[in-house]
Design a protein around this motif. Structure first.
Motif, PDB file in Angstrom:
ATOM      1  N   LEU A   1       4.795  12.421  -4.406  1.00 50.37           N
ATOM      2  CA  LEU A   1       5.559  11.442  -3.657  1.00 50.37           C
ATOM      3  C   LEU A   1       4.648  10.690  -2.696  1.00 50.37           C
ATOM      4  O   LEU A   1       3.737  11.276  -2.107  1.00 50.37           O
ATOM      5  N   GLU A   2       4.903   9.401  -2.566  1.00 51.04           N
ATOM      6  CA  GLU A   2       4.230   8.568  -1.582  1.00 51.04           C
ATOM      7  C   GLU A   2       5.281   7.740  -0.862  1.00 51.04           C
ATOM      8  O   GLU A   2       6.402   7.607  -1.326  1.00 51.04           O
ATOM      9  N   TRP A   3       4.884   7.169   0.257  1.00 53.77           N
ATOM     10  CA  TRP A   3       5.719   6.218   0.967  1.00 53.77           C
ATOM     11  C   TRP A   3       5.052   4.858   0.823  1.00 53.77           C
ATOM     12  O   TRP A   3       3.929   4.644   1.261  1.00 53.77           O
ATOM     13  N   ARG A   4       5.761   3.940   0.160  1.00 53.07           N
ATOM     14  CA  ARG A   4       5.216   2.613  -0.123  1.00 53.07           C
ATOM     15  C   ARG A   4       5.569   1.670   1.014  1.00 53.07           C
ATOM     16  O   ARG A   4       6.707   1.628   1.477  1.00 53.07           O
ATOM     17  N   LEU A   5       4.589   0.900   1.447  1.00 51.73           N
ATOM     18  CA  LEU A   5       4.793  -0.124   2.451  1.00 51.73           C
ATOM     19  C   LEU A   5       4.745  -1.488   1.767  1.00 51.73           C
ATOM     20  O   LEU A   5       3.790  -1.784   1.046  1.00 51.73           O
TER      21      LEU A   5
ATOM     22  N   GLU B   1       2.740   8.731   8.531  1.00 48.26           N
ATOM     23  CA  GLU B   1       1.606   7.817   8.434  1.00 48.26           C
ATOM     24  C   GLU B   1       2.075   6.397   8.106  1.00 48.26           C
ATOM     25  O   GLU B   1       1.580   5.430   8.682  1.00 48.26           O
ATOM     26  N   ALA B   2       3.041   6.269   7.212  1.00 49.75           N
ATOM     27  CA  ALA B   2       3.569   4.951   6.852  1.00 49.75           C
ATOM     28  C   ALA B   2       4.157   4.258   8.076  1.00 49.75           C
ATOM     29  O   ALA B   2       3.917   3.065   8.313  1.00 49.75           O
TER      30      ALA B   2
ATOM     31  N   THR C   1       0.861  -1.178   0.000  1.00 50.47           N
ATOM     32  CA  THR C   1       0.000   0.000   0.000  1.00 50.47           C
ATOM     33  C   THR C   1       0.901   1.234   0.000  1.00 50.47           C
ATOM     34  O   THR C   1       2.106   1.117   0.187  1.00 50.47           O
ATOM     35  N   GLY C   2       0.334   2.388  -0.226  1.00 52.09           N
ATOM     36  CA  GLY C   2       1.087   3.638  -0.223  1.00 52.09           C
ATOM     37  C   GLY C   2       0.448   4.638   0.714  1.00 52.09           C
ATOM     38  O   GLY C   2      -0.766   4.618   0.918  1.00 52.09           O
ATOM     39  N   CYS C   3       1.269   5.522   1.281  1.00 50.89           N
ATOM     40  CA  CYS C   3       0.789   6.559   2.204  1.00 50.89           C
ATOM     41  C   CYS C   3       1.259   7.923   1.730  1.00 50.89           C
ATOM     42  O   CYS C   3       2.261   8.040   1.026  1.00 50.89           O
TER      43      CYS C   3
END
Length: 103
Positions: A50-54, A14-15, A7-9
């Motif tokens: 930009l996102e932070w991928r988990l 948040e990630a 998923t992405g944040c």
């Protein structure tokens, strides 16, 4: 069956919050977080940010609980959550994964 859930944040904070909650609830054995450039279509428009991928290392049996936790903690109206089955894994890694995702 071992699996990766993705998923992405919108933010690193948040990630990390979601990753920590998954680990504390024993829904994941590990979570990789990385910054990625994301382009996607949402509500008829193309977005670029930009996102932070988990990348969440877990077992398939915990899918519903992982999705529920992500949905509960996520700021997105509809977070994209998908999985990739791991077809090959070393015995030691599988043992570690199952031990750390035990109910």
């Amino acid at each position: 069956m071992p699996t990766l859930i993705h998923t992405g944040c919108d933010s690193e904070k948040e990630a990390r919050k979601i990753a920590r909650a998954l680990l504390e609830r024993r829904l994941a054995a590990a979570v990789h977080i990385r910054k990625v450039d994301t382009l996607y279509r949402w509500e008829g428009e193309i977005h670029d940010h930009l996102e932070w991928r988990l990348d969440i290392k877990t077992v398939e049996a915990r899918w519903n609980e992982v999705v529920a936790a992500i949905t509960e903690l996520h700021s997105y109206e509809e977070p994209a959550i998908f999985s990739t089955r791991i077809h090959r894994i070393t015995t030691g890694a599988l043992d570690w994964l199952e031990e750390n995702c035990a109910e």
